[in-house]
Design an enzyme around this catalytic site. Structure first.
Site, short mmCIF file in Angstrom:
data_model
loop_
_atom_site.label_atom_id
_atom_site.label_comp_id
_atom_site.label_asym_id
_atom_site.label_seq_id
_atom_site.Cartn_x
_atom_site.Cartn_y
_atom_site.Cartn_z
N ASP A 1 -40.97 23.78 14.17
CA ASP A 1 -40.93 22.81 13.06
C ASP A 1 -41.40 21.50 13.58
O ASP A 1 -41.54 20.46 12.72
CB ASP A 1 -39.63 22.90 12.06
CG ASP A 1 -38.68 22.89 12.96
OD1 ASP A 1 -38.51 23.22 14.26
OD2 ASP A 1 -37.58 21.96 12.54
N HIS A 2 -41.44 21.30 14.88
CA HIS A 2 -41.85 20.02 15.57
C HIS A 2 -43.31 19.91 16.19
O HIS A 2 -43.71 18.97 16.65
CB HIS A 2 -40.79 19.68 16.59
CG HIS A 2 -39.50 19.29 15.85
ND1 HIS A 2 -39.01 18.20 15.69
CD2 HIS A 2 -38.55 20.17 15.36
CE1 HIS A 2 -37.70 18.25 15.02
NE2 HIS A 2 -37.39 19.48 14.86
#
Lengths: 304, 304
Positions: A66-67
């Protein structure tokens, strides 16, 4: 000097409709810096009119998807759109391997250089310094290699007090030395102390990005006195056990961190998908640190 | 039996606001099959209420990012949401390496099995057969390993003609053999030909997915008589040179392919970001094949 951040994503790993995973665009003196690049970041840039072609530096905190899962798509699109200027990428070393295998498998040879600077989550380091800012890594506590980033404006030169300069008839060739803090020695030997001729420049502003991390005082000194502190606040404090287990922070803790580190303002983000609305998270952080805002998609916050 | 496709993405590689890269969800008899998985596919599923947890099979045509960059995020989210059921993944072999390194770098060990079946773009092969369908790869011409997919309903058993069955008083234990095409031999030795006792079942329906490819007759035989043909149509025909150069098809060619291969209906997609509106592409395909529709996000097409 312009110094502002636009939020491109506010969610944590589990996807939720209408929120995107972590990504933020910093505009510092009309140069763009991207912090994290979750899946869909390119689309968010199009939506909020953040020009991908203007990005010069990309900072990736850690290798949870998610980063960073939007990064290969972004790099490919810049290539397709004819980019020639290098991109500077600050990230854990393994990311290079992840990018390389995907470029190779799509038979893509980028027309521009990706200049890597690998981060070391074991210690704080200056990873970038230019005429506008200094960027340091912030070692975080996320159960895997993870760094936040501290963006500090460079300290400006001191300002001349015009009336004094005129009064003592100080020659122009001394101005630079005075701005840098030197005293003035006149031709007759008289000494004029710098502080009588100049005033200090404004305190440099700073933006602190802390995602993802457990509440851990180890990084508090480094982030103190932030003009704007972004801190993750994945859960409400009634899920503190879950936060500890997954190396995350609660909204209450984020407020406490802002208070303890004397932040001027606080932004919270990286919200769990279990929260369909965010008011409770905001209220909880504000209960200890009133000057808190939600880092939600499309909002721009001035760092001042 | 339900047999329909929902479009999750319609754009080619360069991103454009309000379109997403390739992804389609097939619902066949209430089982979900995902075809390609461009960046942002998870978000598109949330938006259009396609339940990711119900996906059993994922088909990836090739390793250009706009066809698979959403996959690692999707697999991770299924894991975070507690999936235990295996996922069957049909893809070029290199994709396994790309997935493995990303799971490793995020320290993720999936709680469910990914069962790989590697595709070979050198020949058409049956890669899946279950009670509902047969799936074959379609070798395409994209300048890199790339396959389309042909989903064919299984041929149903023949139907008994009830009046004849009653008239000849045929015992129930012969029904299955009759449905499979056998003649009936009565106890007195009389032979009743199968075609007097049964009728053929409906012609099996088929869905053909052809993306990305140059116009090349090599795959026309295999895709002939499609109930619904999805064919990429990246450019208008005034950009035929560019289409050839990049191994893509024009809207006119997509129409011609539908006509030549006797498709019942045509869907076009994979639109270049240069086309802000899609009417011209649709008109061009319809000029040779009137029963054409745009494969745009959120639309569901019944295959019948």
């Amino acid at each position: 000097m312009k110094f502002e951040v636009t939020i491109l994503g506010s969610s944590s790993a589990t996807p939720i409709h209408n929120r995107n995973p972590s990504a933020q665009a910093l505009n510092i003196n009309e140069k763009l810096y991207l912090i994290d690049c979750g899946e869909g970041t390119q689309q968010q840039m199009l939506k909020f009119d953040v020009k991908a072609s203007r990005i010069e530096h990309i900072f990736i905190s850690h290798l949870h998807g998610d980063h960073y899962l939007g990064l290969v798509g972004l790099l490919s699109s810049l290539h397709l759109n004819g980019r020639k200027k290098p991109i500077n990428l600050y990230c854990p070393e393994l990311l290079k391997e992840i990018i390389d295998i995907q470029l190779k498998s799509s038979e893509t040879e980028l027309q521009y250089e990706v200049a890597y600077r690998f981060t070391d989550s074991g210690k704080a380091e200056v990873i970038l310094e230019n005429q506008d800012i200094i960027v340091e890594t912030i070692p975080l506590d996320h159960g895997m290699r993870c760094t936040g980033f501290l963006f500090s404006e460079k300290k400006r030169l001191r300002k001349l007090i015009k009336e004094k300069i005129d009064e003592y008839n100080i020659p122009v060739e001394y101005y630079t030395a005075l701005k840098k803090g030197a005293d003035y020695v006149a031709s007759d030997g008289r000494v004029f102390k710098n502080e009588t001729l100049t005033t200090d420049s404004a305190t440099p502003k700073s933006y602190v990005y802390c995602s993802d991390t457990l509440y851990n005082e180890q990084y508090f000194d480094q982030i103190s006195n932030a003009t704007l502190l972004y801190h993750e606040a994945t859960f409400l404090n009634n899920m503190l056990d879950r936060a500890n287990e997954t190396h995350h922070t609660t909204a209450l803790q984020a407020g406490q961190i802002a208070l303890k580190t004397h932040a001027k303002r606080l932004l919270i983000g990286h919200f769990s998908a279990r929260y369909k609305t965010l008011n409770e998270l905001l209220d909880e952080a504000r209960s200890v640190f009133p000057d808190t805002e939600l880092a939600v998609e499309g909002k721009t916050f001035s760092i001042e």
